[in-house]
Design a protein around this motif. Structure first.
Motif, PDB file in Angstrom:
ATOM      1  N   VAL A 159      -2.697   2.298  -4.296  1.00 37.37           N
ATOM      2  CA  VAL A 159      -2.746   3.655  -3.763  1.00 37.37           C
ATOM      3  C   VAL A 159      -4.042   3.820  -2.977  1.00 37.37           C
ATOM      4  O   VAL A 159      -5.124   3.569  -3.500  1.00 37.37           O
ATOM      5  CB  VAL A 159      -2.683   4.706  -4.885  1.00 37.37           C
ATOM      6  CG1 VAL A 159      -2.562   6.113  -4.281  1.00 37.37           C
ATOM      7  CG2 VAL A 159      -1.530   4.422  -5.831  1.00 37.37           C
ATOM      8  N   THR A 160      -3.928   4.236  -1.723  1.00 35.11           N
ATOM      9  CA  THR A 160      -5.105   4.420  -0.883  1.00 35.11           C
ATOM     10  C   THR A 160      -5.373   5.894  -0.650  1.00 35.11           C
ATOM     11  O   THR A 160      -4.503   6.743  -0.841  1.00 35.11           O
ATOM     12  CB  THR A 160      -4.932   3.704   0.462  1.00 35.11           C
ATOM     13  OG1 THR A 160      -3.813   4.262   1.155  1.00 35.11           O
ATOM     14  CG2 THR A 160      -4.709   2.207   0.248  1.00 35.11           C
ATOM     15  N   GLY A 161      -6.587   6.182  -0.210  1.00 40.81           N
ATOM     16  CA  GLY A 161      -6.966   7.559   0.069  1.00 40.81           C
ATOM     17  C   GLY A 161      -8.460   7.699   0.229  1.00 40.81           C
ATOM     18  O   GLY A 161      -9.223   6.780  -0.085  1.00 40.81           O
ATOM     19  N   LEU A 171       0.843  -1.195   0.000  1.00 45.01           N
ATOM     20  CA  LEU A 171       0.000   0.000   0.000  1.00 45.01           C
ATOM     21  C   LEU A 171       0.878   1.245   0.000  1.00 45.01           C
ATOM     22  O   LEU A 171       1.911   1.295   0.678  1.00 45.01           O
ATOM     23  CB  LEU A 171      -0.883   0.041   1.246  1.00 45.01           C
ATOM     24  CG  LEU A 171      -1.883  -1.094   1.470  1.00 45.01           C
ATOM     25  CD1 LEU A 171      -2.676  -0.831   2.739  1.00 45.01           C
ATOM     26  CD2 LEU A 171      -2.807  -1.254   0.277  1.00 45.01           C
ATOM     27  N   ILE A 172       0.453   2.265  -0.749  1.00 44.34           N
ATOM     28  CA  ILE A 172       1.080   3.587  -0.632  1.00 44.34           C
ATOM     29  C   ILE A 172      -0.028   4.610  -0.398  1.00 44.34           C
ATOM     30  O   ILE A 172      -1.101   4.538  -0.994  1.00 44.34           O
ATOM     31  CB  ILE A 172       1.941   3.951  -1.862  1.00 44.34           C
ATOM     32  CG1 ILE A 172       1.108   4.020  -3.134  1.00 44.34           C
ATOM     33  CG2 ILE A 172       3.088   2.974  -2.023  1.00 44.34           C
ATOM     34  CD1 ILE A 172       1.923   4.535  -4.336  1.00 44.34           C
ATOM     35  N   HIS A 173       0.249   5.552   0.496  1.00 42.26           N
ATOM     36  CA  HIS A 173      -0.772   6.515   0.915  1.00 42.26           C
ATOM     37  C   HIS A 173      -0.193   7.928   0.832  1.00 42.26           C
ATOM     38  O   HIS A 173       0.547   8.355   1.719  1.00 42.26           O
ATOM     39  CB  HIS A 173      -1.234   6.212   2.341  1.00 42.26           C
ATOM     40  CG  HIS A 173      -2.420   7.023   2.769  1.00 42.26           C
ATOM     41  ND1 HIS A 173      -3.718   6.613   2.555  1.00 42.26           N
ATOM     42  CD2 HIS A 173      -2.504   8.231   3.374  1.00 42.26           C
ATOM     43  CE1 HIS A 173      -4.559   7.516   3.020  1.00 42.26           C
ATOM     44  NE2 HIS A 173      -3.844   8.510   3.517  1.00 42.26           N
ATOM     45  N   PRO A 174      -0.528   8.695  -0.216  1.00 40.17           N
ATOM     46  CA  PRO A 174       0.096  10.004  -0.409  1.00 40.17           C
ATOM     47  C   PRO A 174      -0.647  11.193   0.226  1.00 40.17           C
ATOM     48  O   PRO A 174      -0.075  12.262   0.370  1.00 40.17           O
ATOM     49  CB  PRO A 174       0.088  10.158  -1.932  1.00 40.17           C
ATOM     50  CG  PRO A 174      -1.156   9.419  -2.356  1.00 40.17           C
ATOM     51  CD  PRO A 174      -1.291   8.260  -1.400  1.00 40.17           C
ATOM     52  N   GLY A 175      -1.920  11.023   0.600  1.00 40.70           N
ATOM     53  CA  GLY A 175      -2.741  12.168   0.991  1.00 40.70           C
ATOM     54  C   GLY A 175      -2.537  12.610   2.428  1.00 40.70           C
ATOM     55  O   GLY A 175      -2.372  11.793   3.331  1.00 40.70           O
TER      56      GLY A 175
END
Length: 376
Positions: free
Chosen positions: A228-230, A195-199
């Motif tokens: 990508v999560t958000g 998982l990658i979470h940029p927000g």
């Protein structure tokens, strides 16, 4: 007063979801030590996580105007929440804060509602406003992790727990439906995925979009699919990022309600995220974390889970005007810090996934040059 007689306690944590999760062990200590019913007063931003915190019996929502929350409070609502608090006849109130917050406006809610015992850290002598006053020593004498800070606060009135882990109730029966949706997006769950979470909620904690793209491409080259999560409000950001990274990157922003998102994090081998509530969810479900950590508050690293912190400086024009935070900037964060790059992130991921018990193994051939691993 003998706090053992307090059986109806109001806990006040008027901040974000991650802040509330970190207060969980201290709330557990209150419940276990006094056998108390726990009511939580928190913000709209933290409301959705409260059903997953097992120690909380009841929730009250009010967005206080002295905390940076998503909703603007009305004056009338201030008087209404005081009346609501008063109607519940609490024995005591415990106020959880970070060291840069003044607890006295929050304490006024409890004081005007007639709560006889109020506990909080405070820098100035609050006299009868906070009649269980713990003098504030952070950050000038020491800095503690937020979880330890909250535990030490309640310990002053005799509340302790043998379990200081973060905890969230996870509905594991949600995973089959979640995995089906991931498969429909194109994620092959039989192969490594992360998982990658940029927000983030504040611009000062953003990791640059261009560097996210570079890091994502490096992780794909290392052999990982990326999810990508958000939140729904972050769909555009997540979609752009997935498109820029490439075919093995999939956006799920807005796809999973919070209870499903927590289950998703639990079932992931690892999370790469900016410093936001997501890293505390990961800590609560024992998922390793690589944190791209803006130098805002050193108290909020992942608690008791394998993690690597990759710090970066906050741009000067975005730094807080709060003098307490400025002191930390002048003392703890006074040396230049390079922005973590794709190689640093790749190496941190490899190191964490090499730990015993990791659910997937890193791809071979990646150099072992990594920051130290910590578990607070």
């Amino acid at each position: 007063m003998n706090w053992q007689g307090c059986k109806n306690i109001l806990c006040i944590r008027p901040d974000n979801m991650g802040d509330l999760i970190m207060s969980g062990p201290a709330i557990r200590a209150l419940k276990e030590s006094f056998g108390a019913r726990i009511t939580l007063l928190t913000s709209t931003m933290a409301k959705s996580i409260t059903p997953m915190i097992p120690e909380i019996d009841e929730v009250m929502i009010y967005d206080v105007p002295w905390v940076n929350t998503a909703e603007a409070g009305e004056t009338e609502a201030f008087y209404n929440i005081i009346a609501d608090i008063k109607s519940k006849d609490f024995d005591a109130a415990v106020i959880f804060t970070v060291y840069s917050q003044n607890p006295q406006p929050t304490a006024m809610l409890a004081y005007l509602a007639g709560i006889p015992n109020i506990l909080a850290y405070c820098r100035e002598n609050p006299y009868q406003l906070i009649n269980n006053w713990v003098p504030e020593k952070e950050p000038y004498d020491l800095i503690k992790h937020q979880v330890q800070r909250d535990l030490d606060l309640v310990a002053t009135i005799g509340a302790h727990t043998n379990n200081n882990d973060l905890s969230l109730n996870v509905k594991d029966n949600l995973w089959p439906a979640i995995s089906t949706r991931l498969n429909q997006l194109g994620v092959d769950l039989t192969k490594p995925w992360l998982l990658i979470h940029p927000g983030v909620s504040e611009q000062k904690r953003e990791y640059p979009f261009k560097l996210w793209v570079e890091a994502g491409k490096r992780l794909m080259d290392d052999g990982y699919q990326l999810v990508v999560t958000g939140a729904a409000s972050e769909r555009l950001l997540a979609g752009r990022l997935a498109a820029e990274i490439g075919a093995a990157c999939f956006s799920t922003a807005g796809l999973f309600p919070l209870k499903e998102f927590v289950c998703l994090v639990k079932n992931s081998a690892l999370l790469v995220s900016v410093n936001t509530g997501t890293i505390h969810i990961a800590a609560a479900v024992n998922t390793p974390v690589v944190v791209l950590y803006a130098q805002t508050n050193p108290q909020h690293t992942p608690w008791k889970v394998p993690h690597v912190v990759l710090p970066f400086a906050v741009p000067a024009h975005l730094r807080s005007r709060n003098e307490v935070i400025q002191y930390v900037n002048r003392t703890l964060y006074n040396q230049p810090v390079a922005m973590p790059d794709a190689e640093a992130i790749s190496n941190a991921v490899k190191r964490l996934l090499s730990l015993p018990g990791s659910s997937i193994q890193p791809s071979p051939g990646i150099p072992d040059e990594n920051p130290a691993i910590a578990a607070s």
